[in-house]
Design a protein around this motif. Structure first.
Motif, PDB file in Angstrom:
ATOM      1  N   LYS A 142       0.853  -1.188   0.000  1.00 40.56           N
ATOM      2  CA  LYS A 142       0.000   0.000   0.000  1.00 40.56           C
ATOM      3  C   LYS A 142       0.885   1.233   0.000  1.00 40.56           C
ATOM      4  O   LYS A 142       1.830   1.331   0.778  1.00 40.56           O
ATOM      5  CB  LYS A 142      -0.918   0.004   1.218  1.00 40.56           C
ATOM      6  CG  LYS A 142      -1.846   1.231   1.253  1.00 40.56           C
ATOM      7  CD  LYS A 142      -2.915   1.102   2.311  1.00 40.56           C
ATOM      8  CE  LYS A 142      -2.346   1.230   3.713  1.00 40.56           C
ATOM      9  NZ  LYS A 142      -3.400   1.253   4.747  1.00 40.56           N
ATOM     10  N   SER A 168       0.644   5.598  -0.178  1.00 46.34           N
ATOM     11  CA  SER A 168      -0.210   6.783  -0.100  1.00 46.34           C
ATOM     12  C   SER A 168       0.646   8.010  -0.354  1.00 46.34           C
ATOM     13  O   SER A 168       1.828   8.054   0.010  1.00 46.34           O
ATOM     14  CB  SER A 168      -0.876   6.891   1.278  1.00 46.34           C
ATOM     15  OG  SER A 168      -1.628   5.736   1.567  1.00 46.34           O
ATOM     16  N   LYS A 183      -9.884  13.040  -5.090  1.00 44.08           N
ATOM     17  CA  LYS A 183     -11.176  12.448  -5.477  1.00 44.08           C
ATOM     18  C   LYS A 183     -11.434  12.568  -6.972  1.00 44.08           C
ATOM     19  O   LYS A 183     -12.108  11.725  -7.561  1.00 44.08           O
ATOM     20  CB  LYS A 183     -12.305  13.088  -4.680  1.00 44.08           C
ATOM     21  CG  LYS A 183     -12.236  12.752  -3.188  1.00 44.08           C
ATOM     22  CD  LYS A 183     -13.489  13.134  -2.448  1.00 44.08           C
ATOM     23  CE  LYS A 183     -13.442  12.660  -0.993  1.00 44.08           C
ATOM     24  NZ  LYS A 183     -14.652  13.014  -0.251  1.00 44.08           N
ATOM     25  N   VAL A 224      -9.418   9.749  -8.778  1.00 40.84           N
ATOM     26  CA  VAL A 224      -9.978   8.398  -8.621  1.00 40.84           C
ATOM     27  C   VAL A 224     -10.916   8.072  -9.784  1.00 40.84           C
ATOM     28  O   VAL A 224     -11.026   6.909 -10.210  1.00 40.84           O
ATOM     29  CB  VAL A 224     -10.719   8.274  -7.264  1.00 40.84           C
ATOM     30  CG1 VAL A 224     -11.553   7.009  -7.211  1.00 40.84           C
ATOM     31  CG2 VAL A 224      -9.707   8.283  -6.135  1.00 40.84           C
ATOM     32  N   ASP A 225     -11.587   9.090 -10.325  1.00 42.51           N
ATOM     33  CA  ASP A 225     -12.527   8.877 -11.427  1.00 42.51           C
ATOM     34  C   ASP A 225     -11.857   8.872 -12.796  1.00 42.51           C
ATOM     35  O   ASP A 225     -12.521   8.665 -13.811  1.00 42.51           O
ATOM     36  CB  ASP A 225     -13.613   9.964 -11.399  1.00 42.51           C
ATOM     37  CG  ASP A 225     -14.442   9.912 -10.117  1.00 42.51           C
ATOM     38  OD1 ASP A 225     -14.628   8.800  -9.605  1.00 42.51           O
ATOM     39  OD2 ASP A 225     -14.869  10.978  -9.647  1.00 42.51           O
ATOM     40  N   GLN A 262      -6.329  -1.671  -6.194  1.00 44.88           N
ATOM     41  CA  GLN A 262      -7.420  -0.744  -5.911  1.00 44.88           C
ATOM     42  C   GLN A 262      -6.851   0.655  -5.703  1.00 44.88           C
ATOM     43  O   GLN A 262      -5.747   0.825  -5.175  1.00 44.88           O
ATOM     44  CB  GLN A 262      -8.195  -1.172  -4.658  1.00 44.88           C
ATOM     45  CG  GLN A 262      -8.953  -2.486  -4.828  1.00 44.88           C
ATOM     46  CD  GLN A 262      -9.756  -2.848  -3.588  1.00 44.88           C
ATOM     47  OE1 GLN A 262      -9.555  -2.264  -2.526  1.00 44.88           O
ATOM     48  NE2 GLN A 262     -10.648  -3.806  -3.730  1.00 44.88           N
ATOM     49  N   GLN A 278      -8.082   4.502  -4.189  1.00 47.10           N
ATOM     50  CA  GLN A 278      -9.133   5.220  -3.488  1.00 47.10           C
ATOM     51  C   GLN A 278      -8.582   6.523  -2.897  1.00 47.10           C
ATOM     52  O   GLN A 278      -7.373   6.657  -2.654  1.00 47.10           O
ATOM     53  CB  GLN A 278      -9.724   4.361  -2.376  1.00 47.10           C
ATOM     54  CG  GLN A 278      -8.729   3.928  -1.310  1.00 47.10           C
ATOM     55  CD  GLN A 278      -9.383   3.074  -0.235  1.00 47.10           C
ATOM     56  OE1 GLN A 278     -10.584   2.968  -0.174  1.00 47.10           O
ATOM     57  NE2 GLN A 278      -8.572   2.482   0.624  1.00 47.10           N
ATOM     58  N   ALA A 279      -9.484   7.462  -2.697  1.00 43.61           N
ATOM     59  CA  ALA A 279      -9.131   8.732  -2.068  1.00 43.61           C
ATOM     60  C   ALA A 279      -9.457   8.630  -0.581  1.00 43.61           C
ATOM     61  O   ALA A 279     -10.627   8.535  -0.197  1.00 43.61           O
ATOM     62  CB  ALA A 279      -9.886   9.873  -2.711  1.00 43.61           C
ATOM     63  N   ILE A 327      -4.311  10.193  -1.752  1.00 44.23           N
ATOM     64  CA  ILE A 327      -4.710   9.105  -2.641  1.00 44.23           C
ATOM     65  C   ILE A 327      -3.890   7.877  -2.301  1.00 44.23           C
ATOM     66  O   ILE A 327      -2.703   7.980  -1.964  1.00 44.23           O
ATOM     67  CB  ILE A 327      -4.525   9.504  -4.122  1.00 44.23           C
ATOM     68  CG1 ILE A 327      -5.205   8.485  -5.033  1.00 44.23           C
ATOM     69  CG2 ILE A 327      -3.058   9.679  -4.486  1.00 44.23           C
ATOM     70  CD1 ILE A 327      -5.312   8.938  -6.474  1.00 44.23           C
ATOM     71  N   THR A 328      -4.527   6.698  -2.352  1.00 44.31           N
ATOM     72  CA  THR A 328      -3.886   5.451  -1.944  1.00 44.31           C
ATOM     73  C   THR A 328      -4.060   4.390  -3.027  1.00 44.31           C
ATOM     74  O   THR A 328      -5.138   4.251  -3.602  1.00 44.31           O
ATOM     75  CB  THR A 328      -4.493   4.930  -0.630  1.00 44.31           C
ATOM     76  OG1 THR A 328      -4.250   5.891   0.400  1.00 44.31           O
ATOM     77  CG2 THR A 328      -3.856   3.597  -0.222  1.00 44.31           C
TER      78      THR A 328
END
Length: 585
Positions: free
Chosen positions: A517, A519, A526, A529-530, A565, A567-568, A574-575
């Motif tokens: 992981k 970060s 966010k 992420v999209d 994966q 994700q925010a 962000i991770t």
């Protein structure tokens, strides 16, 4: 001893001869294959050029037929009454015979906006609707409205006239015709004269592509087959089910446009599509029941010339694929001749190599004792250097202890703290290296720590017990994942001031899986992420970036049946998490 020398010499000669034969054989085969490929590429370009000339010639020939159909339509206009209701089928039959064409049909536009075949010299045509004939039905409306038809890709457009390509008749599926449609507003009907395929068929037999292909195959024994195919409909005919349940094939959608296709393989469809979409040649060598084939798939893109060919949905095509099938057994025959030459060359090489090997063996015999002496001297020097290193380390240790003792005695506690911190840092570095578990991973993290320091990035890591025992052979791929993840995080935080450049890395082996992981700070977490970050070529960076890092990670993770994966965590963090299952024996 002398006997052993000779045995070694003879063994060396035999080994050299065997190696020489094997290498020569494979090099010869490779050269012959490359020569055949060059020959086929050259031949393919010639065929491609000739095929295009023949195809364009046929298009011009068909265009001339279209002009003749327009002339026939104008003649029919003056020979017939302007009102379709006062025209009989017998008149049309006589007129078609006089003009030397197959049939004449008159189309009328009804009040419901449908266009029907209202009167014809062919009784099967009468009262047939054209509503389902796309794009013909739309073109008929354009002609009736006086609009200039722009469908050049599918036929010939002239003043008040349009002619489509040769196609299977909608009323007689065994016949192929070329239709012309004329309307200038002087009548209440559209005139549709048409001719059969006889003239074009004779043209193809005399000077067309099929004749060209036959001549090439006859003059080149290595060629087995030449084909031009529609990459979108190949290998099956496109069949339309009509309203009455009958099946109708379409000329403009036929899979094999010219030539023959009898040397079939299960790979042909894939190779044809790959060649067409990549616009690059494909080559496949395959042994079939009929022959040992060497197939070349050459894409041909037609940009400026119209192409009477459509895909499975009826949309115009801008290219096709030329398939050249050659006999690969010719290479094997050439290799057989080469083996004889190899044998003669081998005898000559042996005659030269025997005395050379003997001289070399004598030379190495004289050097052996000297080599042994040099090795012994080197060994002694290395032992002495080892003892010197041990004494030096012991001496440094004593100096370090004496320094600490003196600083304490002088009550220089701050200096003691600094000095011991430096020593502890070295020990921590070694322990950190050991705790990570895998030397390659540890080396990568150490290099990234140095890089982070140079870039003023606050890089924290908590990676422990990552031994990768179950993935020993794939440690390089794990390092590629780590390296790309860290580089991606570094590239992102370098956009921001130093105080915001934070990156943290976590790594563990647990529950038969590897968990990674990472970060990092990201002002628009966010939003990112999209974004399609894992798509090859996509990048949020400015400058010379290829957008391959995350795409590479994704492909490697899928290869090991893992998951990734993104994700925010919050608005500015962000991770990326990666989990890869470990193989447990």
């Amino acid at each position: 001893m002398r006997r052993n020398v000779w045995l070694i010499a003879i063994s060396s000669i035999v080994l050299l001869v065997i190696v020489n034969n094997v290498v020569f054989f494979y090099i010869t085969r490779l050269m012959l294959q490359q020569e055949l490929e060059k020959e086929l590429v050259s031949l393919g370009e010639q065929i491609k050029s000739a095929a295009e000339q023949k195809r364009i010639g046929q298009e011009l020939f068909e265009e001339q037929i279209s002009r003749e159909l327009r002339a026939a339509a104008i003649a029919a206009k003056y020979a017939l009454d302007g009102d379709v209701e006062r025209i009989t089928s017998d008149q049309l039959v006589a007129l078609a015979k006089e003009l030397g064409i197959a049939h004449i049909t008159l189309l009328k536009k009804l009040e419901d906006n449908d266009i029907v075949l209202y009167q014809s010299s062919d009784p099967n045509q009468i009262n047939k609707s054209t509503a389902s004939w796309n794009p013909w039905h739309r073109i008929f409306h354009e002609l009736f409205s006086g609009t200039v038809v722009q469908e050049k890709w599918l036929g010939t457009s002239l003043p008040n006239f349009w002619s489509g390509p040769y196609e299977v008749s909608s009323t007689d599926y065994t016949s192929i015709y070329k239709w012309g449609y004329f309307y200038d507003g002087s009548t209440n009907y559209m005139i549709d004269p048409y001719v059969d395929y006889t003239r074009v068929d004779r043209y193809n037999e005399a000077t067309g592509l099929n004749r060209l292909f036959e001549d090439l195959i006859e003059s080149n024994p290595s060629l087995l087959e030449l084909s031009i195919v529609n990459p979108r409909t190949f290998p099956n005919d496109k069949i339309t089910i009509e309203e009455d349940g009958s099946e109708r094939k379409h000329i403009v959608q036929r899979p094999v446009l010219y030539g023959n296709y009898s040397y079939k393989s299960k790979h042909d469809v894939t190779d044809v599509r790959n060649a067409f979409y990549s616009e690059e040649r494909n080559i496949r060598i395959e042994r079939m029941d009929q022959a040992h084939t060497y197939k070349m798939f050459i894409p041909v893109i037609v940009e400026d010339e119209r192409l009477a060919m459509v895909d499975e949905k009826g949309q115009p095509m801008d290219g096709y694929v030329l398939i050249i099938t050659a006999n690969y057994d010719y290479i094997l025959q050439s290799l057989g001749d080469s083996v004889i030459r190899v044998g003669l060359i081998t005898i000559l090489i042996m005659a030269i190599m025997v005395p050379v090997v003997i001289l070399v063996m004598n030379y190495f015999k004289n050097l052996r004792e000297e080599a042994v002496k040099v090795a012994q001297d080197t060994y002694i020097e290395e032992i002495n250097a080892l003892f010197q290193s041990i004494r030096s380390q012991r001496h440094d240790f004593i100096n370090q202890v004496q320094t600490i003792h003196s600083l304490v005695k002088l009550k220089q506690y701050e200096e003691v703290e600094k000095f011991t911190a430096a020593i502890a840092g070295e020990i921590h570095m070694i322990n950190d290296y050991i705790n990570i578990g895998n030397p390659a991973v540890a080396a990568l993290i150490r290099s990234k720590l140095s890089q982070a320091e140079a870039y003023h990035i606050h890089f924290k890591h908590d990676v422990k017990a990552v031994k990768l025992t179950a993935l020993a052979g794939q440690a390089l791929d794990i390092n590629r994942i780590l390296g790309n993840l860290i580089d991606n995080a570094f590239d992102e935080v370098l956009k921001y001031p130093e105080e915001l450049r934070t990156v943290s890395l976590y790594g563990r082996e647990a529950n038969n899986s590897l968990h990674i992981k990472i970060s990092n700070y990201c002002a628009n977490a966010k939003e990112q992420v999209d974004m399609p970050l894992f798509k090859s070529g996509f990048s949020t960076k400015i400058g010379d970036h290829h957008g391959l890092g995350l795409s590479i990670i994704s492909s490697i993770v899928k290869q090991y049946k893992g998951e990734i994966q993104m994700q925010a965590v919050d608005e500015t963090t962000i991770t990326f998490e990666v989990k890869i299952p470990l193989k447990v024996s």
